[in-house]
Design a protein around this motif. Structure first.
Motif, mmCIF file in Angstrom:
data_model
loop_
_atom_site.group_PDB
_atom_site.id
_atom_site.type_symbol
_atom_site.label_atom_id
_atom_site.label_comp_id
_atom_site.label_asym_id
_atom_site.label_seq_id
_atom_site.Cartn_x
_atom_site.Cartn_y
_atom_site.Cartn_z
ATOM 1 N N UNK A 552 0.861 -1.183 0.000
ATOM 2 C CA UNK A 552 0.000 0.000 0.000
ATOM 3 C C UNK A 552 0.894 1.229 0.000
ATOM 4 N N UNK A 553 0.583 2.232 -0.824
ATOM 5 C CA UNK A 553 1.431 3.427 -0.856
ATOM 6 C C UNK A 553 1.541 4.118 0.499
ATOM 7 N N UNK A 554 2.682 4.741 0.713
ATOM 8 C CA UNK A 554 2.920 5.618 1.852
ATOM 9 C C UNK A 554 2.740 7.038 1.333
ATOM 10 N N UNK A 555 1.771 7.755 1.868
ATOM 11 C CA UNK A 555 1.366 9.041 1.288
ATOM 12 C C UNK A 555 2.483 10.064 1.418
ATOM 13 N N UNK A 556 3.087 10.422 0.276
ATOM 14 C CA UNK A 556 4.227 11.349 0.283
ATOM 15 C C UNK A 556 3.801 12.785 0.587
ATOM 16 N N UNK A 557 2.502 13.070 0.561
ATOM 17 C CA UNK A 557 2.026 14.406 0.925
ATOM 18 C C UNK A 557 2.252 14.696 2.410
ATOM 19 N N UNK A 558 2.491 13.626 3.187
ATOM 20 C CA UNK A 558 2.754 13.792 4.625
ATOM 21 C C UNK A 558 4.229 14.034 4.923
ATOM 22 N N UNK A 562 12.921 16.690 2.033
ATOM 23 C CA UNK A 562 14.303 17.144 2.241
ATOM 24 C C UNK A 562 14.974 16.391 3.389
ATOM 25 N N UNK A 563 14.166 15.736 4.232
ATOM 26 C CA UNK A 563 14.728 14.975 5.356
ATOM 27 C C UNK A 563 15.198 13.591 4.944
ATOM 28 N N UNK A 564 14.825 13.125 3.752
ATOM 29 C CA UNK A 564 15.189 11.786 3.297
ATOM 30 C C UNK A 564 16.477 11.836 2.497
ATOM 31 N N UNK A 565 17.363 10.885 2.762
ATOM 32 C CA UNK A 565 18.593 10.768 1.979
ATOM 33 C C UNK A 565 18.285 10.181 0.606
ATOM 34 N N UNK A 566 19.283 10.204 -0.261
ATOM 35 C CA UNK A 566 19.095 9.617 -1.595
ATOM 36 C C UNK A 566 18.773 8.131 -1.490
ATOM 37 N N UNK A 567 19.417 7.433 -0.548
ATOM 38 C CA UNK A 567 19.156 6.001 -0.369
ATOM 39 C C UNK A 567 17.738 5.771 0.138
ATOM 40 N N UNK A 568 17.271 6.625 1.033
ATOM 41 C CA UNK A 568 15.907 6.483 1.551
ATOM 42 C C UNK A 568 14.873 6.775 0.472
ATOM 43 N N UNK A 569 15.120 7.790 -0.354
ATOM 44 C CA UNK A 569 14.217 8.053 -1.477
ATOM 45 C C UNK A 569 14.233 6.887 -2.462
ATOM 46 N N UNK A 570 15.400 6.293 -2.652
ATOM 47 C CA UNK A 570 15.490 5.130 -3.535
ATOM 48 C C UNK A 570 14.672 3.971 -3.014
ATOM 49 N N UNK A 571 14.732 3.731 -1.694
ATOM 50 C CA UNK A 571 13.909 2.657 -1.094
ATOM 51 C C UNK A 571 12.434 2.951 -1.297
ATOM 52 N N UNK A 576 7.313 1.757 -3.920
ATOM 53 C CA UNK A 576 6.106 2.208 -4.624
ATOM 54 C C UNK A 576 5.994 1.596 -6.020
ATOM 55 N N UNK A 577 7.109 1.419 -6.701
ATOM 56 C CA UNK A 577 7.056 0.767 -8.014
ATOM 57 C C UNK A 577 6.584 -0.677 -7.874
ATOM 58 N N UNK A 578 7.052 -1.344 -6.826
ATOM 59 C CA UNK A 578 6.647 -2.728 -6.560
ATOM 60 C C UNK A 578 5.158 -2.793 -6.213
ATOM 61 N N UNK A 579 4.695 -1.867 -5.376
ATOM 62 C CA UNK A 579 3.281 -1.823 -4.999
ATOM 63 C C UNK A 579 2.414 -1.596 -6.238
ATOM 64 N N UNK A 598 -0.383 8.017 -6.069
ATOM 65 C CA UNK A 598 0.322 7.910 -4.801
ATOM 66 C C UNK A 598 1.642 7.143 -4.908
ATOM 67 N N UNK A 599 1.866 6.446 -6.043
ATOM 68 C CA UNK A 599 3.129 5.715 -6.208
ATOM 69 C C UNK A 599 4.076 6.419 -7.177
ATOM 70 N N UNK A 600 3.760 7.658 -7.542
ATOM 71 C CA UNK A 600 4.660 8.422 -8.406
ATOM 72 C C UNK A 600 5.997 8.623 -7.694
ATOM 73 N N UNK A 601 7.069 8.528 -8.456
ATOM 74 C CA UNK A 601 8.409 8.637 -7.872
ATOM 75 C C UNK A 601 8.649 10.031 -7.302
#
Length: 602
Positions: A552-558, A562-571, A576-579, A598-601
């Motif tokens: 299930x997507x994790x709502x990125x509007x929340x 800027x707090x996420x690292x490149x590795x965290x954004x990659x995860x 989301x691509x898998x979901x 909701x699964x847009x990169x």
């Protein structure tokens, strides 16, 4: 007089009646745990005495009544709820904190010479009974476990549940009853035991491939099991077992006796027997039936370890269930997005609409726990539940926390997601982002096979602790296979003892659910279920990793991205691509559109 005021008055009257009865029986303190003879988490009405006495509706809490004090011990998940529900009842909230006195320690500390502490022995674990009795003995006090005071006080006590028992059949039941019993007997031999007593309902349901509905949310039934050298006996009310199920059990060598005959059967266990049991999962009142000469082999129930490790076929069914559950959630969230700001939506509506979405999915049976839909301040109570008497409308600006799950023939689900309502503050987005960082950190971890699960907790907490933020509950609990949503033996919580039985092994399903709670303002929790998979082997041994099961997507509007690292954004993008790939074939219309948005990169 308001309903709430009336409830407080009733609780005060019941306390007075309890104290009068205690005086008559020569009892100085009465211990009332949230428990039944099976030490279940969710209790049939017959054993909800703690709730009846004090009015606290949470699923976990221990009540202690003396002649001049009454206190309810609860952990941080229930502090706000208990404070509200106990106000004016005469019962004090006692906050359970790591390293501080629990109710048993408090009772022992308060005891004086010749004082008597009473508890219904049929609902107190052997291990707890021994610990309390020993501490009381040191003070010259004693523990009585031979009476149930509720029988006299609770005149309209509910009857025992009488719902039918049914078989959990192939293909979802991937291992036969005969094979499970054979595995159990081998484990008994390894422990040099010729008898085995099981009281925990999930262990018995798993062993016999049976399910029921005697306990809310958990598909189990009230029963006991006793395995002897040449016998396997299931103790269950006979009118709950159909002729078809009875014959099926008998073909596999299982005899049936009435639930109430367990005491007589335990008395008949030979004095030279070696009886395997789990002292943390059997009550002292039941053990009192045994001949004093019976040798106890005390260990974790073998079935607890067996059912914790899902096999490859179970895992395939669980993955399909996660697809169906995820699709139901997408349809629900699409409805919610369309409804907010256009029509009245309350916390009660969330529960109703989630249930409707899941009911449309194949294999769905019932919720796996009471849905938690908490808007703003209500979300700060980890085990909040809206009711007709008290609920919030979802309007204006804020955070909505939704924790829900379903029981399906092929598995059990549990998921928490955050929903933005109106405009979120920078602090709210920071809390959501920090919690997500904790989810990602633990989800990506590799760890040695057999590591004790409480030791993994700090991995999820490290990104949260880094900003001097914390949360009071555990980070993860085990999950059953169309069984209890909370099942051990593993638990990811630094507060839990790191015992050998908590070792992480392949096939175990666990939640990852860090959080942040700001009382009166909002709460944040994000939760996925994961399963232990082999990660490889090196000169340092075998390693495991987590496969994320929840879809299930994790709502990125929340989030504050800027707090996420490149590795965290990659995860997050990979998740989301898998979901999207797994759920798209099961959706159409608004649900599919919501999923893709909701699964847009990021």
């Amino acid at each position: 007089m308001s309903t709430q005021t009336h409830a407080k008055g009733v609780a005060a009257q019941r306390l007075a009646s309890a104290r009068a009865l205690m005086s008559r029986e020569g009892i100085d303190a009465w211990l009332v745990p949230s428990a039944d003879p099976h030490l279940s988490e969710y209790l049939p009405g017959y054993w909800q005495g703690r709730q009846w006495l004090c009015g606290f509706n949470g699923s976990v809490g221990t009540l202690v009544i003396t002649h001049d004090f009454a206190g309810l011990w609860v952990d941080s998940r229930y502090w706000e709820q208990a404070e509200k529900e106990l106000a004016g009842s005469g019962v004090e909230l006692v906050k359970l904190l790591p390293g501080q006195q629990g109710p048993l320690e408090w009772l022992a500390d308060q005891a004086v010479a010749d004082s008597v502490v009473a508890v219904d022995g049929t609902v107190l674990a052997v291990a707890s009974s021994r610990a309390l009795a020993s501490k009381l003995y040191e003070r010259g006090a004693r523990l009585r476990t031979d009476m149930d005071l509720l029988n006299e006080l609770w005149r309209d006590r509910p009857a025992l549940p009488a719902n039918p028992v049914y078989e959990h059949l192939p293909p979802q039941a991937s291992e036969s009853r005969r094979d499970k019993i054979e595995r159990l007997r081998k484990s008994m031999l390894e422990r040099d035991a010729d008898w085995h007593f099981i009281a925990t309902l999930d262990d018995i349901a798993w062993l016999f491939n049976l399910r029921g509905s005697d306990v809310s949310y958990n598909p189990v039934f009230i029963c006991f099991a006793l395995i002897g050298p040449n016998s396997v006996t299931l103790f269950v009310a006979g009118d709950k077992v159909s002729k078809f199920v009875r014959e099926s059990l008998e073909r596999d060598g299982v005899s049936l006796l009435e639930y109430t005959q367990i005491g007589a059967a335990l008395r008949e266990v030979p004095g030279d027997a070696r009886l395997l049991l789990d002292p943390a999962k059997v009550t002292c009142g039941l053990l009192d039936y045994l001949d004093a000469q019976v040798s106890l082999v005390e260990a974790l129930n073998p079935t607890t370890q067996f059912k914790a490790q899902k096999n490859a076929e179970d895992t395939r069914h669980i993955r399909r269930v996660m697809e169906q559950d995820g699709a139901a959630l997408c349809e629900f969230f699409a409805w919610l997005d369309g409804a907010l700001g256009r029509e009245p939506v309350s916390e009660l509506d969330i529960d109703e609409q989630l249930s409707l979405a899941r009911k449309r999915r194949p294999g769905y049976i019932c919720p796996s726990f009471a849905t938690i839909a908490g808007f703003n301040g209500n979300g700060a109570m980890p085990h909040y539940r809206a009711s007709e008497a008290a609920f919030a409308q979802i309007e204006g600006d804020g955070l909505l926390l939704i924790d829900s799950g379903g029981q399906y023939l092929g598995g059990t689900t549990d998921i928490t997601r955050m929903v933005p309502v109106g405009r979120l503050s920078a602090e709210q987005k920071q809390d959501c982002s920090r919690v997500l960082k904790g989810v990602i950190a633990l989800s990506r971890a590799h760890f040695p096979k057999g590591i004790l699960s409480p030791l993994l907790d700090a991995i999820a907490r490290a990104p949260i602790w880094a900003d001097e933020v914390n949360y009071g509950h555990g980070t993860g609990h085990g999950v059953g296979y169309f069984l209890n949503v909370h099942e051990g033996p593993q638990v990811i919580a630094y507060q839990a003892p790191a015992t050998p039985q908590t070792a992480m092994l392949p096939g175990m399903i666990t939640s990852i659910e860090p959080g942040t709670y700001r009382p009166g303002r909002w709460g944040v929790r994000i939760e996925n279920l994961v399963i232990n998979q082999p990660a490889g082997q090196s000169e340092f041994g075998e390693f495991l990793r987590f496969e994320t099961l929840t879809l299930c997507p994790i709502d990125t509007r929340c989030l504050d991205l800027s707090m996420l690292s490149a590795e965290e954004k990659g995860w997050l993008n990979a998740y989301h691509a898998h979901v999207n790939e797994r759920l798209s074939p099961l959706l159409q219309g608004a649900g599919l559109a919501w999923l893709r948005a909701r699964t847009a990169a990021v």
